[in-house]
Write a protein that holds these residues in place. Structure first.
Motif, PDB file in Angstrom:
ATOM      1  N   ALA A 100       4.343  28.861  48.510  1.00 56.21           N
ATOM      2  CA  ALA A 100       4.842  29.996  47.727  1.00 56.21           C
ATOM      3  C   ALA A 100       5.753  30.864  48.585  1.00 56.21           C
ATOM      4  CB  ALA A 100       3.677  30.817  47.182  1.00 56.21           C
ATOM      5  N   ALA A 101       5.371  31.087  49.829  1.00 58.79           N
ATOM      6  CA  ALA A 101       6.211  31.882  50.733  1.00 58.79           C
ATOM      7  C   ALA A 101       7.578  31.222  50.907  1.00 58.79           C
ATOM      8  CB  ALA A 101       5.518  32.049  52.092  1.00 58.79           C
ATOM      9  N   ILE A 102       7.578  29.925  51.119  1.00 58.26           N
ATOM     10  CA  ILE A 102       8.837  29.194  51.285  1.00 58.26           C
ATOM     11  C   ILE A 102       9.679  29.305  50.020  1.00 58.26           C
ATOM     12  CG2 ILE A 102       9.833  26.880  51.538  1.00 58.26           C
ATOM     13  CD1 ILE A 102       7.353  26.310  53.404  1.00 58.26           C
ATOM     14  N   SER A 103       9.061  29.111  48.852  1.00 56.84           N
ATOM     15  CA  SER A 103       9.827  29.151  47.605  1.00 56.84           C
ATOM     16  C   SER A 103      10.353  30.546  47.309  1.00 56.84           C
ATOM     17  CB  SER A 103       9.002  28.616  46.434  1.00 56.84           C
ATOM     18  OG  SER A 103       7.959  29.500  46.108  1.00 56.84           O
ATOM     19  N   GLN A 104       9.692  31.588  47.836  1.00 59.82           N
ATOM     20  CA  GLN A 104      10.158  32.967  47.659  1.00 59.82           C
ATOM     21  C   GLN A 104      11.151  33.385  48.750  1.00 59.82           C
ATOM     22  OE1 GLN A 104       6.975  35.867  47.192  1.00 59.82           O
ATOM     23  NE2 GLN A 104       5.778  34.446  45.964  1.00 59.82           N
ATOM     24  N   GLY A 105      11.428  32.480  49.666  1.00 65.31           N
ATOM     25  CA  GLY A 105      12.355  32.806  50.744  1.00 65.31           C
ATOM     26  C   GLY A 105      11.754  33.712  51.805  1.00 65.31           C
ATOM     27  N   LYS A 106      10.437  33.750  51.886  1.00 63.88           N
ATOM     28  CA  LYS A 106       9.766  34.567  52.906  1.00 63.88           C
ATOM     29  C   LYS A 106       9.741  33.803  54.230  1.00 63.88           C
ATOM     30  CE  LYS A 106       8.393  37.737  49.953  1.00 63.88           C
ATOM     31  NZ  LYS A 106       8.743  39.132  50.039  1.00 63.88           N
ATOM     32  N   PRO A 107      10.080  34.440  55.329  1.00 63.65           N
ATOM     33  CA  PRO A 107       9.929  33.782  56.626  1.00 63.65           C
ATOM     34  C   PRO A 107       8.462  33.396  56.841  1.00 63.65           C
ATOM     35  CG  PRO A 107      11.272  35.749  56.842  1.00 63.65           C
ATOM     36  CD  PRO A 107      10.685  35.768  55.457  1.00 63.65           C
ATOM     37  N   LEU A 108       8.256  32.222  57.441  1.00 61.09           N
ATOM     38  CA  LEU A 108       6.913  31.668  57.595  1.00 61.09           C
ATOM     39  C   LEU A 108       6.679  31.201  59.018  1.00 61.09           C
ATOM     40  CD1 LEU A 108       4.223  30.533  56.353  1.00 61.09           C
ATOM     41  CD2 LEU A 108       5.524  28.434  55.870  1.00 61.09           C
ATOM     42  N   ILE A 109       5.570  31.674  59.590  1.00 60.95           N
ATOM     43  CA  ILE A 109       5.055  31.134  60.851  1.00 60.95           C
ATOM     44  C   ILE A 109       3.840  30.298  60.480  1.00 60.95           C
ATOM     45  CG2 ILE A 109       4.000  31.626  63.084  1.00 60.95           C
ATOM     46  CD1 ILE A 109       5.497  34.323  63.066  1.00 60.95           C
ATOM     47  N   LEU A 110       3.877  29.043  60.834  1.00 62.12           N
ATOM     48  CA  LEU A 110       2.780  28.122  60.553  1.00 62.12           C
ATOM     49  C   LEU A 110       1.990  27.911  61.834  1.00 62.12           C
ATOM     50  CD1 LEU A 110       1.792  26.188  58.229  1.00 62.12           C
ATOM     51  CD2 LEU A 110       3.116  24.422  59.385  1.00 62.12           C
ATOM     52  N   ILE A 111       0.685  28.147  61.763  1.00 63.93           N
ATOM     53  CA  ILE A 111      -0.200  27.882  62.903  1.00 63.93           C
ATOM     54  C   ILE A 111      -1.010  26.648  62.542  1.00 63.93           C
ATOM     55  CG2 ILE A 111      -2.039  28.724  64.399  1.00 63.93           C
ATOM     56  CD1 ILE A 111      -1.321  31.589  63.510  1.00 63.93           C
ATOM     57  N   ARG A 112      -0.896  25.620  63.356  1.00 62.41           N
ATOM     58  CA  ARG A 112      -1.686  24.414  63.123  1.00 62.41           C
ATOM     59  C   ARG A 112      -1.907  23.695  64.449  1.00 62.41           C
ATOM     60  NH1 ARG A 112       1.294  21.315  65.469  1.00 62.41           N
ATOM     61  NH2 ARG A 112       3.341  20.660  64.802  1.00 62.41           N
ATOM     62  N   PRO A 113      -3.110  23.134  64.625  1.00 66.95           N
ATOM     63  CA  PRO A 113      -3.367  22.402  65.862  1.00 66.95           C
ATOM     64  C   PRO A 113      -2.549  21.108  65.891  1.00 66.95           C
ATOM     65  CG  PRO A 113      -5.220  22.169  64.366  1.00 66.95           C
ATOM     66  CD  PRO A 113      -4.264  23.139  63.727  1.00 66.95           C
ATOM     67  N   GLU A 114      -2.355  20.595  67.065  1.00 65.62           N
ATOM     68  CA  GLU A 114      -1.573  19.365  67.229  1.00 65.62           C
ATOM     69  C   GLU A 114      -2.132  18.234  66.368  1.00 65.62           C
ATOM     70  OE1 GLU A 114      -0.142  16.256  70.724  1.00 65.62           O
ATOM     71  OE2 GLU A 114      -1.111  18.133  71.283  1.00 65.62           O
ATOM     72  N   GLY A 115      -3.451  18.205  66.210  1.00 68.89           N
ATOM     73  CA  GLY A 115      -4.095  17.159  65.421  1.00 68.89           C
ATOM     74  C   GLY A 115      -3.701  17.148  63.952  1.00 68.89           C
ATOM     75  N   LEU A 116      -3.143  18.246  63.461  1.00 69.31           N
ATOM     76  CA  LEU A 116      -2.697  18.310  62.059  1.00 69.31           C
ATOM     77  C   LEU A 116      -1.178  18.170  61.942  1.00 69.31           C
ATOM     78  CD1 LEU A 116      -5.008  21.099  60.577  1.00 69.31           C
ATOM     79  CD2 LEU A 116      -5.224  18.613  60.383  1.00 69.31           C
ATOM     80  N   HIS A 117      -0.537  17.753  63.026  1.00 65.89           N
ATOM     81  CA  HIS A 117       0.919  17.586  62.989  1.00 65.89           C
ATOM     82  C   HIS A 117       1.335  16.657  61.849  1.00 65.89           C
ATOM     83  CE1 HIS A 117       5.026  16.616  64.043  1.00 65.89           C
ATOM     84  NE2 HIS A 117       4.677  15.343  63.986  1.00 65.89           N
ATOM     85  N   HIS A 118       0.751  15.487  61.788  1.00 62.13           N
ATOM     86  CA  HIS A 118       1.196  14.495  60.795  1.00 62.13           C
ATOM     87  C   HIS A 118       0.965  14.953  59.351  1.00 62.13           C
ATOM     88  CE1 HIS A 118       2.447  10.654  59.209  1.00 62.13           C
ATOM     89  NE2 HIS A 118       1.342  10.648  58.479  1.00 62.13           N
ATOM     90  N   PRO A 119      -0.242  15.391  58.977  1.00 63.92           N
ATOM     91  CA  PRO A 119      -0.422  15.770  57.574  1.00 63.92           C
ATOM     92  C   PRO A 119       0.374  17.001  57.151  1.00 63.92           C
ATOM     93  CG  PRO A 119      -2.447  16.160  58.805  1.00 63.92           C
ATOM     94  CD  PRO A 119      -1.505  15.442  59.720  1.00 63.92           C
ATOM     95  N   LEU A 120       0.815  17.813  58.106  1.00 63.61           N
ATOM     96  CA  LEU A 120       1.560  19.035  57.768  1.00 63.61           C
ATOM     97  C   LEU A 120       3.033  18.952  58.159  1.00 63.61           C
ATOM     98  CD1 LEU A 120      -1.094  21.695  58.816  1.00 63.61           C
ATOM     99  CD2 LEU A 120      -0.422  21.050  56.496  1.00 63.61           C
ATOM    100  N   LYS A 121       3.526  17.752  58.437  1.00 62.99           N
ATOM    101  CA  LYS A 121       4.892  17.623  58.961  1.00 62.99           C
ATOM    102  C   LYS A 121       5.947  18.161  58.008  1.00 62.99           C
ATOM    103  CE  LYS A 121       5.294  12.708  57.745  1.00 62.99           C
ATOM    104  NZ  LYS A 121       4.043  12.643  57.018  1.00 62.99           N
ATOM    105  N   GLU A 122       5.835  17.928  56.708  1.00 61.78           N
ATOM    106  CA  GLU A 122       6.839  18.436  55.768  1.00 61.78           C
ATOM    107  C   GLU A 122       6.780  19.955  55.667  1.00 61.78           C
ATOM    108  OE1 GLU A 122       6.595  14.166  54.975  1.00 61.78           O
ATOM    109  OE2 GLU A 122       5.014  15.664  55.078  1.00 61.78           O
ATOM    110  N   LEU A 123       5.586  20.487  55.594  1.00 56.41           N
ATOM    111  CA  LEU A 123       5.430  21.940  55.524  1.00 56.41           C
ATOM    112  C   LEU A 123       5.925  22.587  56.821  1.00 56.41           C
ATOM    113  CD1 LEU A 123       4.472  24.205  53.701  1.00 56.41           C
ATOM    114  CD2 LEU A 123       2.182  23.901  54.632  1.00 56.41           C
ATOM    115  N   SER A 124       5.586  21.984  57.935  1.00 52.59           N
ATOM    116  CA  SER A 124       6.042  22.491  59.229  1.00 52.59           C
ATOM    117  C   SER A 124       7.564  22.481  59.317  1.00 52.59           C
ATOM    118  CB  SER A 124       5.438  21.650  60.354  1.00 52.59           C
ATOM    119  OG  SER A 124       5.854  22.119  61.599  1.00 52.59           O
ATOM    120  N   ASN A 125       8.176  21.456  58.753  1.00 53.42           N
ATOM    121  CA  ASN A 125       9.634  21.356  58.770  1.00 53.42           C
ATOM    122  C   ASN A 125      10.291  22.460  57.951  1.00 53.42           C
ATOM    123  OD1 ASN A 125      12.273  19.923  57.439  1.00 53.42           O
ATOM    124  ND2 ASN A 125      11.935  19.315  59.581  1.00 53.42           N
ATOM    125  N   LYS A 126       9.610  22.974  56.947  1.00 52.68           N
ATOM    126  CA  LYS A 126      10.144  24.056  56.113  1.00 52.68           C
ATOM    127  C   LYS A 126       9.842  25.441  56.687  1.00 52.68           C
ATOM    128  CE  LYS A 126      11.659  21.737  52.448  1.00 52.68           C
ATOM    129  NZ  LYS A 126      12.969  21.865  51.874  1.00 52.68           N
TER     130      LYS A 126
END
Length: 148
Positions: A100-126
């Protein structure tokens, strides 16, 4: 300048308190918002307002409509969103809030451990910035206010 920051993520650990305390110790001019952190109140707010529901599905539906309203209003107020993904909990709400933040154009800081890199790769890229810890997120917040 003061920033309004929405803290999206699970409500079972103290990560929000950690961010708030560190921001305060650095005297960062930030107002924090987030979901209802009282888990029982969040789950039962529908019945608290609308009365007893006939079953768990209706109870969840009543609560989620009120919680979604709260989140929508506070996300719109935010200048920045920090979304934390930890390893312990299923975090569909965090993914929904970050999206929702991305779709509203809100700047986003994503905190995720290295172990979740793969499942969150698209979200992290945005996201504007992806970090692995609360401390790294605080350093990003602090940098926003650096004058040198």
């Amino acid at each position: 300048m003061e920033l309004n920051v929405y803290l999206a993520g699970e409500i079972h650990s103290n990560w929000r308190s950690e961010i708030k305390e560190k921001a305060k110790s650095l005297q960062l001019p930030i107002q924090f918002y987030g979901p209802m952190e009282n888990h029982d109140r969040s789950d039962f707010i529908g019945e608290e307002i609308l009365g007893e529901q006939p079953n768990a599905i209706f109870r969840d539906d009543a609560a989620s409509s009120i919680n979604n309203l709260r989140t929508e209003l506070l996300l719109k107020k935010a200048d920045l969103v920090i979304a934390l993904f930890g390893e312990k909990y299923k975090q569909w709400n965090t993914a929904m809030d970050a999206s929702a933040a991305i779709s509203q154009g809100k700047p986003l800081i994503l905190i995720r451990p290295e172990g979740l890199h793969h499942p969150l790769k698209e979200l992290s890229n945005k996201a504007n910035v992806t970090v692995e810890s609360v401390n790294q997120a605080i350093k990003v917040l602090s940098y926003i206010f650096d004058k040198e």
